[in-house]
Design a protein around this motif. Structure first.
Motif: not given
Lengths: 438, 462
Positions: A47, A51, A78, A80, A106-107, A109-112, A114, B1-3, B189, B202-203, B218, B344-345, B347
């Motif tokens: 996706x 990921x 990842x 996540x 896009x992703x 821009x919202x959050x870093x 890892x 994703x709404x930024x 953010x 991460x923020x 997510x 894992x999800x 974190x």
């Protein structure tokens, strides 16, 4: 119309059937490529770039200050978790080629985001010279660090000047005896030089490189007559090889430092491992065709389901059964029921969206936007776990406690008992004890 | 994703995105006796002007212009029972999070409120959930300002104050047990700048704490109730009054310190040294806040580089064996950062905003006076964040097989018959056992901190 055909011969254990006749033909003639071709069948679109896992298939050598060396393989994972797109999404929601690139921008821009760099360490006897041969799952994996991605550079800016050469290494990391590395080095140097015309003037180097490439390729041909470049093969192959070697996957002890702590029973009410979920979902369409449609819909998502369950992490077993006119999802999991279902939605909510179209009285979808309602719905469709305190048979059946009768009347589906062969251990504790990583 | 996130700060209660940093806080547990007057009072204090409610006005997240910093700030949290009493239709209340709708006492066994922590033992008017309708908080710069505002709240018609608790900050941000608290908080953010605080984590989305935004999970969005105005810009608050057994904790440390020194005289110079190491390893930070992940041998020399500097620049991913920060330590199990974990999800997504202040005298004395922490754990999903951390991680330790079955050494629901905590120090392994539960719940409520527009809507319903 249903069309009856003679089914093709069953593939070898663990091998997915996919791809074209030509590919199969090639695989038949080149046994060494079979693992790769099987693995190609298992490739799914993620996706997101962040990921997916990235496996460097070549072995490298790491050397510490005391001059000890180990053969290792690197993987980016990842933080996540891995999330593939489902076949249903692939079929119903095709995306343009630039999707993953745009998604990443896009992703970020919202959050870093890892990624974790992990290193798998070979042990004596593991093949280090052949990238198509996997190592047993039991091999120790060590986390090297975390990469935080904050933004995407403007397309191609600076990239042309970079040479992504797997043989350009930092101190302490050295080339292994994998001959493909040498081949890649030369090929990459050549293409890098070709891109950067500034190297062209060094004609001597060029011709030397070219002749070295020829030499390496010839040597490769001698050794690897049947080599596809099998980037995806090792995952599949290592499972098959492991099966062949041990009879069952990954049962030898790993070189882990930690042992499972001696089991300590806690009086805390939260000590809740190996819980059962028995989800019974009556079907809307109970005809043969309706049942077949459902079976195919879930069956075609098998890889995504497995990946999702892996990400959830605390599930011992999960299976889908069609029993009478209901779809049943039966699983054993650790910890909190809501966390389990919620993590499942995060991992593979879109599969549930599809499944919900087959069942009577479904909850609102998409489930990702109605997580709490979905959890409540699952709770309501779960088997009732009959309290053991009420399971006492009186002399006369009519003396059964009223509570028991009321509960029985209220719940059509009852779970009566659950046996634990290894009570009180979590999924990860079992995997850790078996040395197969967790 | 709404930024793009646009925050209407004047609509959001002021204690959510940021703490006030005032030294005094009084919590008033309130029962609504006359819904009509109470609703009108809420509507007034959430209005643009506040003359009609004795000059009381809900403090918002709007930043104070210079010279307008108030001496006391008023905020209101409402329980599900409170919303119903105030006349909010069931259909609207039930559209809020299920854990909130059922109330904290329904989650008792899940979050460890059992035994001495069971609701029947709670104080401050919180034991009988039927009467707990609101918790009014007064953050103040002086005790006079606090008392003055209390008088004005007490004068509100239709409300009965059935319990109250005073908390007061200790110098240096310390709390009982002797640690500096409240160091790591999520950065949002659209609210915090990327350089606001130095932090390797991460923020996150403001939707980790406010309803109506993309959540921290997510792809997941928490459903809003009908009408949406009731939920949007509001936050859930697991309001927890946690008694700390300072005497029991100190006695246990003394006891174990002697044992450690006897066991490893080459490692621990004296019992004070052993005590400090235990404190640090159990929490994951030295008492001054410096993380053991960065400073495994002793607190950062010469101070720790400021609250927001080195204090959060660390991760556990590079310490897989827990050699520096024990896997079972409080901060690692409640926020494993990027470490490899079973789920894992999960974190980074379960993080909470924490606002806490100690109550009771700062000394360690067996005088029977309660000492503890008045904590507010703010989030957009009580189930996915607060309860998930409490159930799977703080207790049970499901995130890592090496601690599964063991509870948090500091705040876990421990029983001396099988409690255990493992840590490494200077390449040696040590194990603590036989510790009791050091933290007991003295009262709790699941509150909703509605937006000001939601309060005005609620106020129009009685």
């Amino acid at each position: 119309m249903l069309k009856l055909e003679k089914p093709p011969a069953a593939p070898a254990h663990g091998v997915h059937t996919s791809g074209t006749a030509g590919l199969y033909d090639f695989a038949h003639r080149h046994p060494q490529a079979r693992g790769a071709i099987a693995a190609v069948g298992g490739i799914v679109t993620p996706t997101s770039y962040v990921r997916a896992s990235y496996h460097a298939v070549h072995a490298f050598v790491v050397r510490n200050a005391a001059d000890e060396v180990r053969y290792v393989r690197f993987t980016w994972e990842p933080v996540a978790g891995v999330e593939p797109r489902t076949p249903v999404q692939e079929a119903t929601d095709p995306r343009p080629d630039s999707t993953l690139h745009d998604e990443l921008s896009d992703r970020l821009r919202a959050f870093p985001q890892q990624m974790t760099l992990r290193m798998q360490i070979a042990e004596a006897g593991d093949v280090t010279s052949d990238a198509t041969t996997g190592w047993p799952d039991a091999r120790r994996r060590v986390t090297m660090g975390v990469l935080t991605l904050t933004h995407v550079l403007p397309d191609q800016a600076g990239a042309e000047q970079l040479g992504y050469n797997p043989t350009t290494l930092v101190d302490g990391v050295e080339l292994s005896d994998d001959p493909l590395l040498e081949a890649r080095r030369v090929a990459y140097e050549w293409s890098h030089a070709d891109r950067n015309r500034r190297l062209v003037e060094e004609a001597g180097t060029m011709s030397a490189s070219t002749s070295r490439l020829d030499r390496v390729l010839t040597r490769l041909e001698d050794r690897l007559t049947n080599a596809l470049v099998p980037y995806w093969a090792w995952r599949q192959r290592r499972a098959i090889e492991e099966d062949a070697r041990t009879g069952a996957p990954g049962h030898q002890a790993g070189g882990l430092d930690w042992t499972v702590p001696e089991r300590v029973w806690s009086a805390a009410p939260s000590d809740n491992l190996q819980r059962a979920m028995n989800l019974v979902m009556p079907l809307k369409d109970t005809s043969v065709l309706g049942r077949l449609r459902l079976t195919v819909a879930i069956g075609s998502c098998n890889d995504e389901l497995m990946a999702g369950l892996n990400n959830v992490g605390n599930v011992h077993f999960a299976r889908f059964d069609l029993i009478d006119d209901s779809l049943c999802m039966v699983s054993v999991y650790d910890g909190d029921f809501k966390n389990y279902i919620r993590d499942f939605i995060v991992a593979i909510g879109s599969i549930f969206d599809v499944i919900m179209t087959f069942v009577v009285d479904p909850p609102p979808t998409p489930v990702a936007e109605h997580a709490d309602e979905f959890i409540a719905w699952v709770d309501a469709h779960d088997l009732f776990q009959f309290p053991s305190s009420l399971m006492v048979l009186p002399g006369d059946l009519e003396e059964l406690p009223r509570d028991a009768l009321l509960l029985m009347n209220q719940h059509r589906h009852i779970m009566i008992g659950l046996y634990h062969c290894y009570p009180g251990f979590s999924t990860a504790q079992i995997r850790q004890a078996l040395g197969v990583g967790w | 994703m709404n930024t793009t996130v646009r925050l209407d700060l004047g609509d959001i209660q002021g204690n959510i995105l940021q703490g006030y940093g005032f030294p005094y806080c009084r919590y008033l547990v309130v029962r609504v006796d006359e819904p009509v007057s109470a609703a009108r009072w809420l509507r007034t204090i959430a209005g643009r002007t506040a003359d009609g409610a004795n000059g009381l006005r809900i403090e918002t997240a709007e930043r104070w212009a210079s010279g307008t910093k108030p001496t006391a700030c008023l905020n209101v949290g409402i329980t599900a029972a409170g919303l119903r009493v105030l006349g909010v239709p069931d259909a609207s209340v039930n559209g809020l999070a299920p854990e909130f709708v059922r109330g904290v006492q329904d989650s008792s066994s899940k979050i460890g409120d059992t035994g001495a922590s069971a609701p029947s033992h709670w104080r401050y008017g919180l034991a009988d959930a039927r009467h707990v309708h609101m918790v009014v908080s007064i953050n103040a710069r002086t005790t006079d300002a606090r008392d003055d505002m209390t008088t004005r709240v007490a004068a509100a018609p239709g409300l009965a104050i059935i319990g109250s608790l005073d908390a007061a900050a200790f110098a240096g941000g310390l709390v009982h047990f002797g640690y500096v608290d409240g160091i790591a908080q999520p950065r949002f953010v659209g609210y915090h700048g990327p350089d606001d605080r130095d932090d390797d984590q991460p923020m996150t989305s403001v939707g980790a704490v406010l309803l109506g935004f993309e959540s921290s999970f997510e792809g997941l969005t928490w459903a809003l109730p009908t009408p949406a105005v009731l939920g949007r810009n509001g936050a859930y608050d697991a309001f927890r009054l946690l008694d700390q057994d300072v005497v029991g904790f100190s006695d246990y440390l003394d006891d174990q310190a002697a044992m450690l020194v006897a066991q490893a005289p080459d490692v621990f110079t004296d019992t004070n040294h052993a005590r400090d190491v235990m404190l640090a390893k159990m929490l994951g930070r030295w008492p001054d806040g410096s993380p053991v992940a960065t400073w495994p041998d002793g607190p950062a020399p010469g101070g720790h580089g400021g609250r927001d500097g080195d204090l959060n620049r660390f991760d556990f991913a590079d310490d897989e064996p827990g050699a520096r920060c024990p896997i079972g330590s409080h901060i690692r199990r409640s926020n494993p950062r990027s470490a490899h974990i079973v789920q894992r999800n999960a974190a980074h997504v379960r993080r909470l905003v924490r606002r806490g202040m100690p109550y009771g005298p700062q000394d360690v004395a067996p005088d029977g006076v309660p000492r503890g922490l008045a904590g507010n754990f703010l989030c957009s999903s009580l189930g996915a964040q607060f309860e998930a951390i409490m159930y799977d991680w703080v207790n049970l330790g499901l995130l890592d097989p090496r601690i599964t079955g063991l509870n948090d050494p500091l705040i876990g629901n421990n029983d001396p018959r099988h409690s255990r905590f493992d840590f490494a120090y200077r390449d040696r392994s040590f194990s603590l056992a036989g510790f009791p539960r050091f933290v007991t719940t003295a009262g709790s409520a699941y509150l909703f901190l509605p937006s000001l527009s939601a309060l005005r809507w609620i106020g129009g319903h009685a």
